[in-house]
Design a protein around this motif. Structure first.
Motif, PDB file in Angstrom:
ATOM      1  N   VAL A   3       0.936  -1.270  -0.099  1.00 58.45           N
ATOM      2  CA  VAL A   3      -0.002  -0.029  -0.035  1.00 58.45           C
ATOM      3  C   VAL A   3       1.310   1.476   0.150  1.00 58.45           C
ATOM      4  CG1 VAL A   3      -2.298  -0.500   1.300  1.00 58.45           C
ATOM      5  CG2 VAL A   3      -0.309  -0.310   2.642  1.00 58.45           C
ATOM      6  N   LEU A   4       0.187   2.456  -0.509  1.00 60.57           N
ATOM      7  CA  LEU A   4       0.798   3.631  -0.224  1.00 60.57           C
ATOM      8  C   LEU A   4       0.718   4.524   0.615  1.00 60.57           C
ATOM      9  CD1 LEU A   4      -0.753   5.636  -3.497  1.00 60.57           C
ATOM     10  CD2 LEU A   4       1.725   4.563  -3.086  1.00 60.57           C
ATOM     11  N   PHE A   5      -0.074   4.113   1.686  1.00 54.50           N
ATOM     12  CA  PHE A   5       0.399   4.452   2.791  1.00 54.50           C
ATOM     13  C   PHE A   5      -0.621   4.082   4.278  1.00 54.50           C
ATOM     14  CE2 PHE A   5      -2.799   7.756   2.004  1.00 54.50           C
ATOM     15  CZ  PHE A   5      -4.002   7.529   1.898  1.00 54.50           C
ATOM     16  N   ILE A   6      -0.726   3.989   6.118  1.00 55.25           N
ATOM     17  CA  ILE A   6      -1.389   3.401   6.646  1.00 55.25           C
ATOM     18  C   ILE A   6      -1.586   4.248   7.311  1.00 55.25           C
ATOM     19  CG2 ILE A   6      -1.151   1.812   8.248  1.00 55.25           C
ATOM     20  CD1 ILE A   6       0.112  -0.110   6.141  1.00 55.25           C
ATOM     21  N   ASP A   7      -3.250   4.290   7.474  1.00 53.58           N
ATOM     22  CA  ASP A   7      -3.504   5.397   8.711  1.00 53.58           C
ATOM     23  C   ASP A   7      -3.838   4.528   9.565  1.00 53.58           C
ATOM     24  OD1 ASP A   7      -4.472   6.746  10.214  1.00 53.58           O
ATOM     25  OD2 ASP A   7      -5.903   8.107   8.647  1.00 53.58           O
ATOM     26  N   GLU A   8      -3.662   4.756  10.946  1.00 51.00           N
ATOM     27  CA  GLU A   8      -3.522   3.889  12.227  1.00 51.00           C
ATOM     28  C   GLU A   8      -4.419   4.927  13.132  1.00 51.00           C
ATOM     29  OE1 GLU A   8      -4.310   0.603  12.706  1.00 51.00           O
ATOM     30  OE2 GLU A   8      -2.779  -0.706  12.113  1.00 51.00           O
ATOM     31  N   GLY A   9      -4.923   5.900  12.906  1.00 53.29           N
ATOM     32  CA  GLY A   9      -4.874   6.777  13.690  1.00 53.29           C
ATOM     33  C   GLY A   9      -3.731   8.379  14.838  1.00 53.29           C
ATOM     34  N   ASP A  10      -3.360   7.218  15.184  1.00 51.08           N
ATOM     35  CA  ASP A  10      -2.182   8.775  15.836  1.00 51.08           C
ATOM     36  C   ASP A  10      -1.027   8.538  15.360  1.00 51.08           C
ATOM     37  OD1 ASP A  10      -3.739  10.758  17.321  1.00 51.08           O
ATOM     38  OD2 ASP A  10      -3.680   9.739  18.872  1.00 51.08           O
TER      39      ASP A  10
END
Length: 324
Positions: free
Chosen positions: A152-159
Protein backbone atom coordinates in the motif's frame (compact mmCIF):
# COMPACT_ATOMS: atom_id res chain seq x y z
CA UNK A 1 -7.55 22.06 15.84
CA UNK A 2 -7.00 25.84 15.84
CA UNK A 3 -6.03 27.12 12.43
CA UNK A 4 -2.54 28.42 13.28
CA UNK A 5 -1.43 26.27 16.19
CA UNK A 6 -0.59 22.87 14.73
CA UNK A 7 3.17 22.49 14.76
CA UNK A 8 4.79 19.87 12.52
CA UNK A 9 8.39 19.01 13.41
CA UNK A 10 10.43 17.08 10.84
CA UNK A 11 13.31 15.14 12.43
CA UNK A 12 16.31 14.94 10.09
CA UNK A 13 18.48 11.89 10.79
CA UNK A 14 21.64 11.20 8.76
CA UNK A 15 21.73 10.03 6.13
CA UNK A 16 18.27 11.43 5.39
CA UNK A 17 16.56 11.07 2.03
CA UNK A 18 16.52 14.62 0.73
CA UNK A 19 13.31 14.30 -1.24
CA UNK A 20 11.43 12.90 1.74
CA UNK A 21 12.67 15.73 3.96
CA UNK A 22 11.15 18.37 1.67
CA UNK A 23 7.67 16.84 1.42
CA UNK A 24 6.17 18.07 4.73
CA UNK A 25 7.08 21.72 4.17
CA UNK A 26 5.82 21.55 0.59
CA UNK A 27 2.43 20.02 1.47
CA UNK A 28 1.64 21.46 4.90
CA UNK A 29 3.13 24.82 3.96
CA UNK A 30 0.48 25.26 1.26
CA UNK A 31 -2.46 24.47 3.55
CA UNK A 32 -4.34 27.65 4.41
CA UNK A 33 -7.76 28.60 5.78
CA UNK A 34 -10.40 30.42 3.74
CA UNK A 35 -8.91 33.76 4.79
CA UNK A 36 -5.38 32.70 3.84
CA UNK A 37 -4.05 31.94 7.33
CA UNK A 38 -1.56 29.07 7.53
CA UNK A 39 -2.99 25.91 9.04
CA UNK A 40 0.38 24.41 9.98
CA UNK A 41 3.78 25.57 11.15
CA UNK A 42 6.51 23.29 9.77
CA UNK A 43 9.95 23.19 11.38
CA UNK A 44 12.97 20.95 10.87
CA UNK A 45 15.25 19.75 13.65
CA UNK A 46 18.43 17.74 14.01
CA UNK A 47 20.10 15.99 16.93
CA UNK A 48 22.99 18.49 16.97
CA UNK A 49 24.20 21.67 15.27
CA UNK A 50 25.92 19.92 12.37
CA UNK A 51 24.43 19.99 8.87
CA UNK A 52 22.59 16.75 8.17
CA UNK A 53 23.98 14.59 5.40
CA UNK A 54 21.55 13.29 2.79
CA UNK A 55 21.61 10.38 0.39
CA UNK A 56 21.54 12.85 -2.49
CA UNK A 57 24.96 14.47 -2.24
CA UNK A 58 24.11 17.61 -0.26
CA UNK A 59 23.55 18.60 3.36
CA UNK A 60 20.60 20.18 5.11
CA UNK A 61 20.74 22.78 7.86
CA UNK A 62 17.89 22.26 10.32
CA UNK A 63 15.99 25.17 11.85
CA UNK A 64 16.48 23.94 15.39
CA UNK A 65 17.71 21.28 17.74
CA UNK A 66 16.05 18.28 19.37
CA UNK A 67 14.20 20.47 21.88
CA UNK A 68 11.69 21.27 19.12
CA UNK A 69 10.36 17.70 19.29
CA UNK A 70 8.79 18.32 22.70
CA UNK A 71 6.73 21.18 21.20
CA UNK A 72 5.37 19.22 18.24
CA UNK A 73 1.75 18.35 17.53
CA UNK A 74 2.96 16.10 14.72
CA UNK A 75 6.44 14.55 14.42
CA UNK A 76 7.54 13.33 10.99
CA UNK A 77 10.51 11.03 10.37
CA UNK A 78 11.59 11.15 6.69
CA UNK A 79 13.35 8.23 5.08
CA UNK A 80 16.80 7.66 6.51
CA UNK A 81 19.78 5.33 6.67
CA UNK A 82 19.89 5.78 10.44
CA UNK A 83 22.20 2.91 11.40
CA UNK A 84 20.83 1.88 14.83
CA UNK A 85 17.25 1.46 13.60
CA UNK A 86 18.15 0.07 10.16
CA UNK A 87 20.81 -2.42 11.31
CA UNK A 88 20.27 -3.15 15.00
CA UNK A 89 16.57 -2.49 15.59
CA UNK A 90 17.15 0.20 18.24
CA UNK A 91 16.94 3.99 18.44
CA UNK A 92 20.33 4.55 20.03
CA UNK A 93 20.73 6.57 23.24
CA UNK A 94 20.69 10.07 21.71
CA UNK A 95 17.53 9.54 19.68
CA UNK A 96 15.84 7.56 22.45
CA UNK A 97 16.33 10.54 24.77
CA UNK A 98 14.67 12.79 22.19
CA UNK A 99 11.74 10.42 21.75
CA UNK A 100 11.23 10.42 25.51
CA UNK A 101 10.32 14.13 25.27
CA UNK A 102 7.46 13.56 22.80
CA UNK A 103 4.07 14.35 24.30
CA UNK A 104 1.57 11.46 24.54
CA UNK A 105 -0.91 13.28 22.27
CA UNK A 106 1.61 13.93 19.50
CA UNK A 107 0.85 12.38 16.12
CA UNK A 108 3.73 10.25 14.78
CA UNK A 109 4.37 9.96 11.04
CA UNK A 110 7.03 8.25 8.95
CA UNK A 111 7.90 8.51 5.28
CA UNK A 112 9.63 5.60 3.54
CA UNK A 113 12.33 4.02 5.73
CA UNK A 114 11.51 6.42 8.54
CA UNK A 115 9.22 3.56 9.58
CA UNK A 116 12.32 1.75 10.90
CA UNK A 117 12.75 4.57 13.41
CA UNK A 118 9.13 4.48 14.56
CA UNK A 119 9.36 0.71 14.87
CA UNK A 120 12.56 0.95 16.90
CA UNK A 121 10.74 3.26 19.31
CA UNK A 122 8.05 0.60 19.83
CA UNK A 123 5.30 2.84 18.49
CA UNK A 124 4.41 0.42 15.70
CA UNK A 125 4.14 -2.72 17.84
CA UNK A 126 0.83 -4.46 17.18
CA UNK A 127 -0.09 -1.99 14.42
CA UNK A 128 -0.24 -2.15 10.64
CA UNK A 129 2.53 -0.21 8.96
CA UNK A 130 4.28 0.17 5.64
CA UNK A 131 7.66 1.19 4.28
CA UNK A 132 9.47 1.06 0.95
CA UNK A 133 8.82 -2.36 -0.58
CA UNK A 134 12.53 -2.93 -1.26
CA UNK A 135 13.26 -3.00 2.48
CA UNK A 136 10.27 -5.04 3.61
CA UNK A 137 12.29 -8.19 4.37
CA UNK A 138 14.82 -6.23 6.42
CA UNK A 139 12.00 -4.58 8.33
CA UNK A 140 10.26 -7.86 9.15
CA UNK A 141 13.49 -9.37 10.38
CA UNK A 142 14.09 -6.49 12.80
CA UNK A 143 10.50 -5.79 13.87
CA UNK A 144 8.39 -8.98 13.93
CA UNK A 145 5.78 -7.36 16.20
CA UNK A 146 4.72 -4.97 13.44
CA UNK A 147 2.07 -6.01 10.90
CA UNK A 148 3.90 -4.84 7.78
CA UNK A 149 2.00 -4.39 4.51
CA UNK A 150 4.34 -3.29 1.73
CA UNK A 151 1.58 -3.36 -0.92
CA UNK A 152 0.00 0.00 0.00
CA UNK A 153 0.97 3.66 -0.37
CA UNK A 154 0.26 4.57 3.24
CA UNK A 155 -1.45 3.32 6.40
CA UNK A 156 -3.40 5.41 8.90
CA UNK A 157 -3.59 3.93 12.40
CA UNK A 158 -4.99 7.05 14.01
CA UNK A 159 -2.15 8.82 15.79
CA UNK A 160 0.51 6.74 14.01
CA UNK A 161 0.80 6.90 10.22
CA UNK A 162 3.35 5.40 7.84
CA UNK A 163 3.95 5.75 4.11
CA UNK A 164 5.77 3.83 1.44
CA UNK A 165 8.79 5.15 -0.41
CA UNK A 166 9.45 8.63 -1.70
CA UNK A 167 6.40 10.06 -3.51
CA UNK A 168 4.05 8.06 -1.29
CA UNK A 169 5.01 10.59 1.38
CA UNK A 170 3.09 13.17 -0.66
CA UNK A 171 0.04 10.91 -0.66
CA UNK A 172 0.25 10.51 3.10
CA UNK A 173 0.71 14.22 3.84
CA UNK A 174 -2.24 15.09 1.60
CA UNK A 175 -4.25 12.45 3.44
CA UNK A 176 -3.37 14.10 6.75
CA UNK A 177 -4.44 17.52 5.45
CA UNK A 178 -7.66 15.97 4.18
CA UNK A 179 -8.26 14.28 7.53
CA UNK A 180 -7.55 17.47 9.45
CA UNK A 181 -9.27 20.05 7.25
CA UNK A 182 -11.32 18.32 4.57
CA UNK A 183 -11.19 17.59 0.87
CA UNK A 184 -11.37 21.19 -0.35
CA UNK A 185 -8.21 22.24 1.51
CA UNK A 186 -6.34 19.08 0.44
CA UNK A 187 -7.38 19.60 -3.19
CA UNK A 188 -6.17 23.20 -3.05
CA UNK A 189 -2.79 22.04 -1.71
CA UNK A 190 -2.57 19.42 -4.45
CA UNK A 191 -3.31 22.01 -7.15
CA UNK A 192 -0.68 24.39 -5.78
CA UNK A 193 1.90 21.58 -5.71
CA UNK A 194 0.76 20.27 -9.13
CA UNK A 195 0.22 16.74 -7.83
CA UNK A 196 -2.90 14.55 -7.91
CA UNK A 197 -5.07 15.03 -4.80
CA UNK A 198 -5.60 11.30 -4.64
CA UNK A 199 -3.53 8.62 -6.36
CA UNK A 200 -4.76 5.16 -7.17
CA UNK A 201 -2.78 2.05 -6.54
CA UNK A 202 -0.27 0.69 -4.11
CA UNK A 203 3.37 -0.29 -4.07
CA UNK A 204 2.52 -3.60 -5.70
CA UNK A 205 2.48 -1.87 -9.06
CA UNK A 206 6.14 -0.85 -8.61
CA UNK A 207 7.59 -4.18 -7.51
CA UNK A 208 9.66 -5.93 -10.17
CA UNK A 209 7.92 -8.80 -11.96
CA UNK A 210 9.58 -11.37 -14.16
CA UNK A 211 6.88 -11.06 -16.84
CA UNK A 212 5.09 -7.70 -17.10
CA UNK A 213 1.36 -7.62 -17.69
CA UNK A 214 0.26 -6.70 -21.21
CA UNK A 215 -0.98 -3.11 -21.49
CA UNK A 216 -4.49 -4.29 -22.42
CA UNK A 217 -4.71 -6.60 -19.39
CA UNK A 218 -4.90 -3.96 -16.66
CA UNK A 219 -7.93 -2.84 -14.68
CA UNK A 220 -7.31 0.89 -15.22
CA UNK A 221 -10.13 1.46 -17.70
CA UNK A 222 -12.56 -0.41 -15.50
CA UNK A 223 -11.60 1.68 -12.48
CA UNK A 224 -12.22 4.84 -14.47
CA UNK A 225 -15.59 3.48 -15.57
CA UNK A 226 -16.47 2.57 -11.99
CA UNK A 227 -15.70 6.10 -10.77
CA UNK A 228 -18.34 7.41 -13.17
CA UNK A 229 -20.88 4.79 -12.11
CA UNK A 230 -20.64 4.67 -8.33
CA UNK A 231 -24.42 4.42 -7.96
CA UNK A 232 -24.41 1.09 -9.80
CA UNK A 233 -24.02 -2.22 -7.86
CA UNK A 234 -20.41 -2.67 -9.10
CA UNK A 235 -20.04 -6.28 -8.06
CA UNK A 236 -16.83 -8.14 -8.86
CA UNK A 237 -18.73 -9.96 -11.61
CA UNK A 238 -19.79 -6.63 -13.16
CA UNK A 239 -16.31 -5.17 -12.92
CA UNK A 240 -14.71 -8.31 -14.36
CA UNK A 241 -17.20 -8.35 -17.23
CA UNK A 242 -16.37 -4.73 -18.04
CA UNK A 243 -12.66 -5.60 -18.03
CA UNK A 244 -13.34 -8.72 -20.14
CA UNK A 245 -11.65 -10.98 -17.62
CA UNK A 246 -12.72 -13.86 -15.47
CA UNK A 247 -13.64 -12.86 -11.92
CA UNK A 248 -10.61 -14.72 -10.57
CA UNK A 249 -8.17 -13.05 -12.96
CA UNK A 250 -9.74 -9.64 -12.42
CA UNK A 251 -9.58 -9.95 -8.65
CA UNK A 252 -5.90 -10.95 -8.77
CA UNK A 253 -4.89 -8.15 -11.14
CA UNK A 254 -6.99 -5.56 -9.32
CA UNK A 255 -5.26 -6.36 -6.04
CA UNK A 256 -1.84 -6.29 -7.71
CA UNK A 257 -2.50 -2.86 -9.24
CA UNK A 258 -4.27 -1.11 -6.36
CA UNK A 259 -3.31 -2.99 -3.21
CA UNK A 260 -7.02 -3.39 -2.39
CA UNK A 261 -9.78 -5.88 -3.03
CA UNK A 262 -12.33 -4.62 -5.61
CA UNK A 263 -15.09 -4.34 -3.01
CA UNK A 264 -12.89 -2.35 -0.63
CA UNK A 265 -11.78 -0.04 -3.41
CA UNK A 266 -15.36 0.64 -4.52
CA UNK A 267 -16.49 1.32 -0.95
CA UNK A 268 -13.62 3.74 -0.38
CA UNK A 269 -14.31 5.64 -3.59
CA UNK A 270 -17.99 5.92 -2.64
CA UNK A 271 -16.94 7.25 0.74
CA UNK A 272 -14.65 9.79 -0.97
CA UNK A 273 -17.58 10.93 -3.08
CA UNK A 274 -19.85 11.20 -0.04
CA UNK A 275 -17.29 13.34 1.76
CA UNK A 276 -17.04 15.68 -1.22
CA UNK A 277 -20.82 16.05 -1.30
CA UNK A 278 -21.02 16.67 2.43
CA UNK A 279 -18.37 19.38 2.21
CA UNK A 280 -19.47 21.18 -0.91
CA UNK A 281 -23.25 21.05 -1.02
CA UNK A 282 -26.48 21.14 0.93
CA UNK A 283 -27.89 17.76 -0.07
CA UNK A 284 -29.67 15.84 2.66
CA UNK A 285 -27.84 12.91 4.24
CA UNK A 286 -30.17 10.53 2.39
CA UNK A 287 -29.41 12.24 -0.93
CA UNK A 288 -25.65 12.14 -0.27
CA UNK A 289 -25.87 8.42 0.48
CA UNK A 290 -27.84 7.76 -2.71
CA UNK A 291 -25.64 9.95 -4.93
CA UNK A 292 -22.44 8.34 -3.69
CA UNK A 293 -23.69 4.79 -4.13
CA UNK A 294 -23.77 3.99 -0.41
CA UNK A 295 -27.53 3.44 -0.60
CA UNK A 296 -29.00 4.62 2.68
CA UNK A 297 -28.27 7.17 5.36
CA UNK A 298 -27.64 4.30 7.80
CA UNK A 299 -25.05 2.82 5.45
CA UNK A 300 -23.35 6.21 5.06
CA UNK A 301 -23.28 6.70 8.83
CA UNK A 302 -21.81 3.25 9.34
CA UNK A 303 -19.03 3.61 6.78
CA UNK A 304 -18.16 7.19 7.72
CA UNK A 305 -17.90 6.33 11.40
CA UNK A 306 -15.86 3.24 10.60
CA UNK A 307 -13.60 5.12 8.20
CA UNK A 308 -12.95 8.40 10.04
CA UNK A 309 -14.87 8.16 13.30
CA UNK A 310 -17.45 10.86 12.53
CA UNK A 311 -21.14 10.99 11.71
CA UNK A 312 -22.21 12.66 8.43
CA UNK A 313 -23.66 15.62 10.35
CA UNK A 314 -20.48 16.09 12.37
CA UNK A 315 -18.34 15.78 9.25
CA UNK A 316 -20.38 18.46 7.46
CA UNK A 317 -20.22 20.82 10.43
CA UNK A 318 -16.46 20.31 10.74
CA UNK A 319 -15.48 20.70 7.11
CA UNK A 320 -18.11 22.94 5.53
CA UNK A 321 -19.81 24.82 8.34
CA UNK A 322 -23.13 24.02 6.71
CA UNK A 323 -25.89 23.05 9.16
CA UNK A 324 -27.78 19.82 8.51
Amino acid sequence: MPNTSHRVVVVLLPDTIGFDATIPSMIFGEATSADGAPLYEVLTCALDDSPVTTTNGYRLVAQGGPDLVATADTVIIPGTRHVPSRRDGVLGPDLAAVFDTIRPTTRMVSICTGAFVLAASGRLDGLRATTHWAYADDFRGLYPNVDLDESVLFIDEGDVLTSAGLAAGIDLCLHIVRRDHGTAVANHVARMCVVPPWREGGQAQFIDRAVPEAADQTTTATRQWALGNLTEPLSVAQLAAHARMSARTFNRRFRAETGEAPGTWVRNRRLDRARELLESGDLSIDAVAESSGLGSADSLRHHLRRGIGMSPSAYRRTFSGTPT
